[in-house]
Design a protein around this motif. Structure first.
Motif, PDB file in Angstrom:
ATOM      1  N   ASN B  89       0.923  -1.112   0.464  1.00 18.49           N
ATOM      2  CA  ASN B  89       0.437  -0.358   0.186  1.00 18.49           C
ATOM      3  C   ASN B  89       1.199   1.376  -0.186  1.00 18.49           C
ATOM      4  N   HIS B  93       4.400   2.035  -6.754  1.00 14.74           N
ATOM      5  CA  HIS B  93       3.625   0.484  -6.710  1.00 14.74           C
ATOM      6  C   HIS B  93       5.041  -0.080  -7.339  1.00 14.74           C
ATOM      7  N   LYS B 309     -11.993   5.410   1.261  1.00 13.84           N
ATOM      8  CA  LYS B 309     -11.129   4.047   0.714  1.00 13.84           C
ATOM      9  C   LYS B 309     -12.698   3.944  -0.303  1.00 13.84           C
ATOM     10  N   SER B 311     -13.648   0.809  -3.561  1.00 13.12           N
ATOM     11  CA  SER B 311     -13.165  -0.343  -3.703  1.00 13.12           C
ATOM     12  C   SER B 311     -14.375  -1.086  -4.485  1.00 13.12           C
ATOM     13  N   ASN B 333      -8.835  -1.229  -5.129  1.00 11.09           N
ATOM     14  CA  ASN B 333      -8.297  -0.164  -4.305  1.00 11.09           C
ATOM     15  C   ASN B 333      -7.774   0.802  -4.348  1.00 11.09           C
ATOM     16  N   ASP B 334      -9.353   1.833  -3.984  1.00 12.19           N
ATOM     17  CA  ASP B 334      -8.443   2.632  -4.134  1.00 12.19           C
ATOM     18  C   ASP B 334      -8.868   4.429  -2.943  1.00 12.19           C
ATOM     19  N   GLU B 336      -8.583   7.584  -0.838  1.00 15.23           N
ATOM     20  CA  GLU B 336      -7.756   9.091  -1.163  1.00 15.23           C
ATOM     21  C   GLU B 336      -7.176   9.369   0.619  1.00 15.23           C
ATOM     22  N   GLU B 343      -2.110   7.530   0.883  1.00 14.39           N
ATOM     23  CA  GLU B 343      -2.413   7.478  -0.814  1.00 14.39           C
ATOM     24  C   GLU B 343      -2.440   6.130  -1.323  1.00 14.39           C
ATOM     25  N   TYR B 344      -2.665   6.179  -1.990  1.00 15.27           N
ATOM     26  CA  TYR B 344      -2.881   4.657  -2.268  1.00 15.27           C
ATOM     27  C   TYR B 344      -3.527   3.865  -3.770  1.00 15.27           C
ATOM     28  N   THR B 345      -3.311   3.020  -4.738  1.00 12.05           N
ATOM     29  CA  THR B 345      -4.041   2.106  -5.083  1.00 12.05           C
ATOM     30  C   THR B 345      -3.594   0.734  -5.212  1.00 12.05           C
ATOM     31  N   ASP B 346      -4.405  -0.114  -5.107  1.00 10.19           N
ATOM     32  CA  ASP B 346      -4.088  -1.156  -5.578  1.00 10.19           C
ATOM     33  C   ASP B 346      -4.976  -2.776  -5.777  1.00 10.19           C
TER      34      ASP B 346
END
Lengths: 170, 357
Positions: B89, B93, B309, B311, B333-334, B336, B343-346
């Motif tokens: 996370n 990436h 979040k 999802s 999953n994003d 903010e 913050e992350y995107t997975d």
């Protein structure tokens, strides 16, 4: 059959026509008598082997699918017994020898006893089905249960990773 | 004379015709009546044969009903292969592959027509190839779950989960947890339902001390208490299940460092599940979650942090037979946040094979 007077203002039935009409009325009367249903003699004794139609009613879908199948089997058995009783009752209405009539009555008694026992069993099974009635909603939620467990596991995993990462960044 | 003779002949012909017609009608009616009669007894089963077969069938049904009340055991084994684009996370990436092995066993017993008892145990082992900090082992024991199904409308369930999560490479994340749950559902009609579920968590971090707020570890282990309320409404439309769930929960921790782990969460989830074919079922869900930290501050600001979040999960399961299933899933999953570093995107793609017994 019908003859006309010379002035054609009057019609008279000829002898042949009268015979024809008489014969037609007699024929119709005889046909009516032949097709008329036999009238019930209200003074007859109450039927010891009443033939009620097998139970026909919308049944609840139970939680246990085996129970639903078993209810159908019992219903089929009751229908079979009902059919056997109908045949024997019809035979009783024919002219039979005394020995044969006694045998058929005994068979009817056995069938009635078994039918009553099965109907009692059917009532118990239906009560059990009604008490544990399974709906489409239950079936749909059961199929999504595993997804709920996986979602819960995913949330715990994400939470642990986020907490650890936030601590490292702090 | 001649006319009388003619007339008599005609009358005779008419009369004889009528007599034949009458005879024909009576004969036809008697034939039809005979066809309505039942066949003779010699063409049917004997009473003994019919009764013996029916008694045997009834005996088997009584035995089957007794058997239905006995303890039943069922279980599942699954293996999962997945690729995750951002398992840590983090902002950079770095994807990784993981393998997961799941096993579960369930005991169930019918106590009465309306009461059922369940107990279950499940475990899961996830191992990453490179992100080894994410490797963990989890166990869940539900020692006793009682379900009350009185008729068609109400469903009442209560159980307690005992969880153990162990991170071998990151012991500070390992914890054990007790979670009693109560759930009540009302089937409003054959299609619509609503459901309320309450959960209380007590989470004990077995290898992490609580901070005293001054940056010093206390002798107490960190433990969190959480209350969660979930309200779900749903409908089954043409065998498809459509639900919307609202969840609120509050997490309070004895770790005093900035009350780092005290927060409130609101989450709404919409999902659609159903069968595309007899063997293929699909599921789609979208969730939005807002986490408001009570006192955790955003870097260089006096505002408390919040996270949003989003999802999305799409999955499909194909039933090969009564024992085997294969499934695929995509999880997006994003997150903010007003804390940009958080913050992350997975995205996770996984393939699962399941064996039931």
């Amino acid at each position: 059959m019908l003859t006309f007077a010379k002035d054609s203002s009057e019609m008279r039935l000829s002898p042949g026509g009268a015979v024809f009409l008489r014969t037609a009325f007699i024929a119709l009367y005889l046909l009516g008598c032949a097709s008329a249903p036999a009238q019930e003699d209200k003074s007859q004794v109450k039927d010891p082997f009443p033939l009620e139609e097998p139970w026909v009613e919308a049944l609840p879908v139970p939680y246990d699918p085996e129970l639903e199948q078993q209810i159908q089997e019992v219903q089929e058995s009751i229908s079979t017994l009902h059919e056997q009783m109908v045949r024997r009752k019809a035979a009783l209405e024919q002219a039979l020898e005394p020995g044969e009539e006694g045998r058929i009555r005994e068979e009817l008694s056995q069938l009635k006893h078994e039918r009553d026992a099965l109907e009692k069993m059917l009532h118990n099974l239906v009560d059990e089905a009604r008490a544990s009635e399974w709906t489409k909603i239950d079936e749909a939620l059961k199929r999504t249960r595993r997804l709920d467990i996986l979602e819960d596991r995913k949330e715990r995993k994400e939470e642990a990773v986020r907490d650890k990462r936030d601590e490292e960044l702090q | 004379m001649k006319s009388c003779n003619n007339l008599r002949t005609k009358s005779q012909r008419v009369l004889s015709g009528l007599v034949w017609a009458l005879f024909f009608c009576l004969f036809t009616q008697s034939v039809l009546a005979q066809e309505k009669e039942l066949p003779p007894l010699t063409a049917t089963l004997s009473t003994e044969q019919a009764l013996a077969a029916i008694k045997e069938r009834a005996k088997k049904i009584v035995e089957a009903r007794k058997k239905a009340k006995r303890l039943k055991i069922s279980g599942e084994l699954s293996t999962v292969a997945a690729y995750e684009t951002n398992p840590s996370n983090g902002a950079t990436h770095k994807g990784d592959t993981y393998f997961e092995e799941d096993a579960s066993v369930t005991l169930s017993k019918k106590l009465s027509n309306t009461w059922r008892w369940n107990a279950s145990y499940s475990e899961s082992y996830i191992s990453y190839l490179e992100y080894t900090d994410g490797t963990y082992f989890t166990q869940t024991l539900t020692a006793s779950k009682l379900t009350w199904n009185p008729g068609k409308m109400w469903r009442l369930e209560g159980w307690t989960d005992l969880d153990y999560n162990w991170y071998p490479r990151s012991n500070g994340s390992s914890y054990r947890q007790i979670k009693p749950v109560g759930r009540i559902r009302q089937n409003l009609t054959d299609i619509f339902f609503h459901q309320l579920q309450y959960e209380w968590f007590f989470r004990d971090y077995i290898d992490k001390s609580a901070d005293d707020g001054e940056g010093t570890d206390t002798e107490d282990r960190r433990h969190d208490i959480r209350d969660r309320l979930r309200y779900k409404v749903g409908a089954t439309i043409h065998d498809w299940l459509c639900t919307v769930e609202n969840a609120w929960y509050s997490n309070q921790s004895n770790d005093q460092r900035e009350d780092y782990y005290d927060y409130d969460v609101y989450k709404v989830t919409g999902s659609l599940n159903g069968d595309l074919t007899e063997k293929l079922s699909v599921s789609l869900s979208y969730a939005w979650e807002r986490k408001n930290y009570e006192h955790r501050l955003v870097s260089n600001l006096d505002n408390a942090r919040y996270d949003d979040k989003n999802s999305i999960t799409l999955s499909a399961t194909y039933t090969i037979n009564d024992d085997w299933k294969v499934g695929g899933k995509v999880d997006i999953n994003d997150l903010e946040s007003n804390q940009p570093s958080g913050e992350y995107t997975d995205i996770t793609n996984s393939l699962t094979v399941t064996r039931s017994f």
